[in-house]
Write a protein that holds these residues in place. Sequence first.
Motif, PDB file in Angstrom:
ATOM      1  N   MET A   1      52.179 -15.709  77.389  1.00 11.19           N
ATOM      2  CA  MET A   1      51.797 -15.463  78.886  1.00 11.19           C
ATOM      3  C   MET A   1      52.795 -16.301  79.885  1.00 11.19           C
ATOM      4  O   MET A   1      53.175 -17.336  79.651  1.00 11.19           O
ATOM      5  CB  MET A   1      50.299 -16.240  78.762  1.00 11.19           C
ATOM      6  CG  MET A   1      49.633 -15.615  80.037  1.00 11.19           C
ATOM      7  SD  MET A   1      49.585 -14.058  80.460  1.00 11.19           S
ATOM      8  CE  MET A   1      48.174 -13.485  79.813  1.00 11.19           C
ATOM      9  N   ARG A   2      53.079 -15.687  80.775  1.00  9.99           N
ATOM     10  CA  ARG A   2      53.778 -16.237  81.855  1.00  9.99           C
ATOM     11  C   ARG A   2      52.858 -16.255  83.222  1.00  9.99           C
ATOM     12  O   ARG A   2      52.275 -15.149  83.476  1.00  9.99           O
ATOM     13  CB  ARG A   2      55.153 -15.385  82.093  1.00  9.99           C
ATOM     14  CG  ARG A   2      56.050 -15.400  80.918  1.00  9.99           C
ATOM     15  CD  ARG A   2      56.594 -16.809  80.610  1.00  9.99           C
ATOM     16  NE  ARG A   2      57.215 -16.925  79.520  1.00  9.99           N
ATOM     17  CZ  ARG A   2      57.054 -17.502  78.313  1.00  9.99           C
ATOM     18  NH1 ARG A   2      55.745 -17.763  78.224  1.00  9.99           N
ATOM     19  NH2 ARG A   2      57.840 -17.766  77.461  1.00  9.99           N
ATOM     20  N   TRP A   3      53.240 -17.369  84.114  1.00  5.35           N
ATOM     21  CA  TRP A   3      52.320 -17.296  85.380  1.00  5.35           C
ATOM     22  C   TRP A   3      53.362 -17.585  86.315  1.00  5.35           C
ATOM     23  O   TRP A   3      54.318 -18.776  86.402  1.00  5.35           O
ATOM     24  CB  TRP A   3      51.387 -18.501  85.172  1.00  5.35           C
ATOM     25  CG  TRP A   3      50.461 -18.632  86.472  1.00  5.35           C
ATOM     26  CD1 TRP A   3      50.431 -17.645  87.361  1.00  5.35           C
ATOM     27  CD2 TRP A   3      49.870 -19.529  86.806  1.00  5.35           C
ATOM     28  NE1 TRP A   3      49.669 -18.093  88.258  1.00  5.35           N
ATOM     29  CE2 TRP A   3      49.137 -19.371  87.944  1.00  5.35           C
ATOM     30  CE3 TRP A   3      49.417 -20.804  86.072  1.00  5.35           C
ATOM     31  CZ2 TRP A   3      48.230 -20.195  88.567  1.00  5.35           C
ATOM     32  CZ3 TRP A   3      48.507 -21.649  86.814  1.00  5.35           C
ATOM     33  CH2 TRP A   3      47.970 -21.499  87.971  1.00  5.35           C
ATOM     34  N   GLU A   4      53.740 -16.804  87.388  1.00  3.11           N
ATOM     35  CA  GLU A   4      54.615 -17.007  88.319  1.00  3.11           C
ATOM     36  C   GLU A   4      53.543 -17.256  89.718  1.00  3.11           C
ATOM     37  O   GLU A   4      52.906 -16.439  90.143  1.00  3.11           O
ATOM     38  CB  GLU A   4      55.462 -15.843  88.709  1.00  3.11           C
ATOM     39  CG  GLU A   4      56.593 -15.992  89.425  1.00  3.11           C
ATOM     40  CD  GLU A   4      57.377 -17.006  89.207  1.00  3.11           C
ATOM     41  OE1 GLU A   4      57.841 -17.234  87.958  1.00  3.11           O
ATOM     42  OE2 GLU A   4      58.059 -17.984  90.030  1.00  3.11           O
ATOM     43  N   HIS A   5      53.403 -18.525  90.286  1.00  4.80           N
ATOM     44  CA  HIS A   5      52.627 -18.455  91.267  1.00  4.80           C
ATOM     45  C   HIS A   5      53.369 -18.510  92.785  1.00  4.80           C
ATOM     46  O   HIS A   5      54.630 -19.082  92.750  1.00  4.80           O
ATOM     47  CB  HIS A   5      52.068 -20.124  91.280  1.00  4.80           C
ATOM     48  CG  HIS A   5      50.753 -20.250  92.226  1.00  4.80           C
ATOM     49  ND1 HIS A   5      51.190 -20.836  93.358  1.00  4.80           N
ATOM     50  CD2 HIS A   5      49.457 -20.150  92.284  1.00  4.80           C
ATOM     51  CE1 HIS A   5      50.126 -20.885  94.262  1.00  4.80           C
ATOM     52  NE2 HIS A   5      49.159 -20.488  93.509  1.00  4.80           N
ATOM     53  N   PRO A   6      52.945 -17.853  93.481  1.00  6.38           N
ATOM     54  CA  PRO A   6      53.610 -17.746  94.656  1.00  6.38           C
ATOM     55  C   PRO A   6      54.085 -18.928  95.622  1.00  6.38           C
ATOM     56  O   PRO A   6      55.307 -18.867  96.037  1.00  6.38           O
ATOM     57  CB  PRO A   6      52.512 -16.967  95.862  1.00  6.38           C
ATOM     58  CG  PRO A   6      51.127 -17.046  95.075  1.00  6.38           C
ATOM     59  CD  PRO A   6      51.502 -17.183  93.818  1.00  6.38           C
ATOM     60  N   THR A   7      53.523 -19.995  95.468  1.00  6.27           N
ATOM     61  CA  THR A   7      53.770 -21.275  96.188  1.00  6.27           C
ATOM     62  C   THR A   7      54.448 -22.488  95.229  1.00  6.27           C
ATOM     63  O   THR A   7      55.255 -22.934  95.118  1.00  6.27           O
ATOM     64  CB  THR A   7      53.204 -21.749  97.110  1.00  6.27           C
ATOM     65  OG1 THR A   7      51.800 -21.908  96.512  1.00  6.27           O
ATOM     66  CG2 THR A   7      52.726 -20.868  98.503  1.00  6.27           C
TER      67      THR A   7
ATOM     68  N   GLY B 134      55.284 -21.866  92.265  1.00  6.82           N
ATOM     69  CA  GLY B 134      56.628 -21.445  91.425  1.00  6.82           C
ATOM     70  C   GLY B 134      56.026 -20.998  89.933  1.00  6.82           C
ATOM     71  O   GLY B 134      54.697 -20.910  89.668  1.00  6.82           O
ATOM     72  N   SER B 135      56.742 -21.009  88.950  1.00 11.60           N
ATOM     73  CA  SER B 135      56.355 -20.710  87.573  1.00 11.60           C
ATOM     74  C   SER B 135      55.920 -21.856  86.919  1.00 11.60           C
ATOM     75  O   SER B 135      56.321 -23.081  86.902  1.00 11.60           O
ATOM     76  CB  SER B 135      57.762 -20.094  86.742  1.00 11.60           C
ATOM     77  OG  SER B 135      58.204 -20.879  85.652  1.00 11.60           O
ATOM     78  N   ILE B 136      54.784 -21.608  86.235  1.00  9.36           N
ATOM     79  CA  ILE B 136      54.100 -22.709  85.496  1.00  9.36           C
ATOM     80  C   ILE B 136      54.003 -22.503  84.145  1.00  9.36           C
ATOM     81  O   ILE B 136      54.051 -21.329  83.767  1.00  9.36           O
ATOM     82  CB  ILE B 136      52.589 -23.080  86.189  1.00  9.36           C
ATOM     83  CG1 ILE B 136      52.724 -23.252  87.635  1.00  9.36           C
ATOM     84  CG2 ILE B 136      51.802 -24.051  85.425  1.00  9.36           C
ATOM     85  CD1 ILE B 136      51.358 -23.131  88.300  1.00  9.36           C
ATOM     86  N   SER B 137      54.380 -23.532  83.272  1.00 14.38           N
ATOM     87  CA  SER B 137      54.489 -23.131  81.722  1.00 14.38           C
ATOM     88  C   SER B 137      53.212 -23.083  81.069  1.00 14.38           C
ATOM     89  O   SER B 137      52.292 -23.941  81.370  1.00 14.38           O
ATOM     90  CB  SER B 137      55.567 -24.121  81.124  1.00 14.38           C
ATOM     91  OG  SER B 137      54.627 -25.425  80.863  1.00 14.38           O
ATOM     92  N   PRO B 138      53.079 -22.443  79.989  1.00 15.37           N
ATOM     93  CA  PRO B 138      51.885 -22.095  79.311  1.00 15.37           C
ATOM     94  C   PRO B 138      51.450 -23.503  78.866  1.00 15.37           C
ATOM     95  O   PRO B 138      50.323 -23.764  78.619  1.00 15.37           O
ATOM     96  CB  PRO B 138      52.085 -21.144  78.300  1.00 15.37           C
ATOM     97  CG  PRO B 138      53.376 -20.657  78.269  1.00 15.37           C
ATOM     98  CD  PRO B 138      53.986 -21.450  79.744  1.00 15.37           C
ATOM     99  N   GLY B 139      52.485 -24.354  78.428  1.00 15.82           N
ATOM    100  CA  GLY B 139      52.340 -25.671  77.987  1.00 15.82           C
ATOM    101  C   GLY B 139      51.307 -26.556  78.940  1.00 15.82           C
ATOM    102  O   GLY B 139      50.673 -27.412  78.619  1.00 15.82           O
ATOM    103  N   GLU B 140      51.225 -26.078  80.233  1.00 15.66           N
ATOM    104  CA  GLU B 140      50.422 -26.768  81.191  1.00 15.66           C
ATOM    105  C   GLU B 140      49.116 -25.908  81.503  1.00 15.66           C
ATOM    106  O   GLU B 140      48.179 -26.531  81.568  1.00 15.66           O
ATOM    107  CB  GLU B 140      51.415 -27.072  82.629  1.00 15.66           C
ATOM    108  CG  GLU B 140      50.546 -27.697  83.652  1.00 15.66           C
ATOM    109  CD  GLU B 140      51.277 -28.112  84.905  1.00 15.66           C
ATOM    110  OE1 GLU B 140      52.356 -27.614  85.046  1.00 15.66           O
ATOM    111  OE2 GLU B 140      50.800 -28.820  85.689  1.00 15.66           O
ATOM    112  N   PHE B 141      49.365 -24.622  81.764  1.00  9.94           N
ATOM    113  CA  PHE B 141      48.105 -24.045  82.015  1.00  9.94           C
ATOM    114  C   PHE B 141      47.101 -23.654  81.096  1.00  9.94           C
ATOM    115  O   PHE B 141      45.956 -23.288  81.399  1.00  9.94           O
ATOM    116  CB  PHE B 141      48.641 -22.854  82.799  1.00  9.94           C
ATOM    117  CG  PHE B 141      49.260 -21.574  82.230  1.00  9.94           C
ATOM    118  CD1 PHE B 141      48.562 -20.519  81.706  1.00  9.94           C
ATOM    119  CD2 PHE B 141      50.684 -21.393  82.567  1.00  9.94           C
ATOM    120  CE1 PHE B 141      49.166 -19.685  80.891  1.00  9.94           C
ATOM    121  CE2 PHE B 141      51.199 -20.349  82.198  1.00  9.94           C
ATOM    122  CZ  PHE B 141      50.305 -19.327  80.879  1.00  9.94           C
TER     123      PHE B 141
END
Length: 273
Positions: free
Chosen positions: A61-67, A69-76
Amino acid sequence: AKRSGRGRSVVYASALGAASRRMHTVEQALREGLGQGQFELHFQPKVDSQTLQALGVEALMRWEHPTLGSISPGEFIPAAERCGLIHELGALALKQACLAARDLPGLNVAVNVSPLQLMEPGFVESVERLLVRAGVGPSTLHLEVTESLMLEDAQAALRRLHALRELGVQVALDDFGTGFSSLAYLRAFPFHTLKIDRSFVRSLTEHADARAIVNTIVRMAGVLGMRTVAEGVETDRELAIIRTIRCDEVQGYLVARPMPLPKLQDWLAGRPL
Ligand code: C2E
Ligand code: CA
Ligand code: CA
Ligand code: CA
């Protein structure tokens, strides 16, 4: 000594404050991001270690947040587990993976599943529904679970895994060698696949004992009828050793990084095999 002691605890306190603010921010953003379609699966190939033929992909899974930025799966992923959004996020991953499987004929698609998600009531039925709806055969779907699954209620976990096996879905034990896995678990549940953690692969070229351990894992998996995957293979030297040990499959930056579906399709089309 007293002063520096107090100074240090102030630093700790403010670092802790920043960490918990970040956690809160991420959890809030998760809720929003799920509603706004900010999450997308990328896919990393798994190949036969001898022929390098592509056998399947792991969905990440990949997460690109508009402000933010990209947040790693290890965090989210841990954040989603803490705030209960892992069910929604996990369902999204399964759905996107089943749809992708339709566009990747001949390849299996592996999805990471959190213990909380796997143990939720109705999980097996929801997997079955998704497969039927996407028109994908159950054996195409592989679920990757970690040893932590067995910690809470091993009996209940084993029942779940058996129900999935019954359905025809394959189950892989992820990050093998890093956790608490005992041989008893391996015997109690015959996983289809063992994924040997990157930390072993990393030590292969330096340490003879790492080679001996990986060799033993691969032989043991063979006896138990399980396939083996070496995770995080980055160099030709690592691949050479993996081949000698006859680990079945490799995955890692040496072969390819995780990529969006269209890029994966280009990658597959551009290969001789
Ligand atoms: P994992 O399941 O062990 O996934 C393998 C991780 O290693 C991925 O990190 C992948 O990008 C990275 N990797 C692959 N090849 C190499 C290599 O050659 N070198 C190095 N240094 N790294 C490599 P990623 O994508 O950051 O994911 C981290 C973890 O987050 C995953 O570890 C998995 O536990 C979790 N995760 C990712 N997507 C999902 C998901 O959809 N659901 C759940 N529950 N967890 C997920
Ligand atoms: Ca995995
Ligand atoms: Ca892993
Ligand atoms: Ca991992």
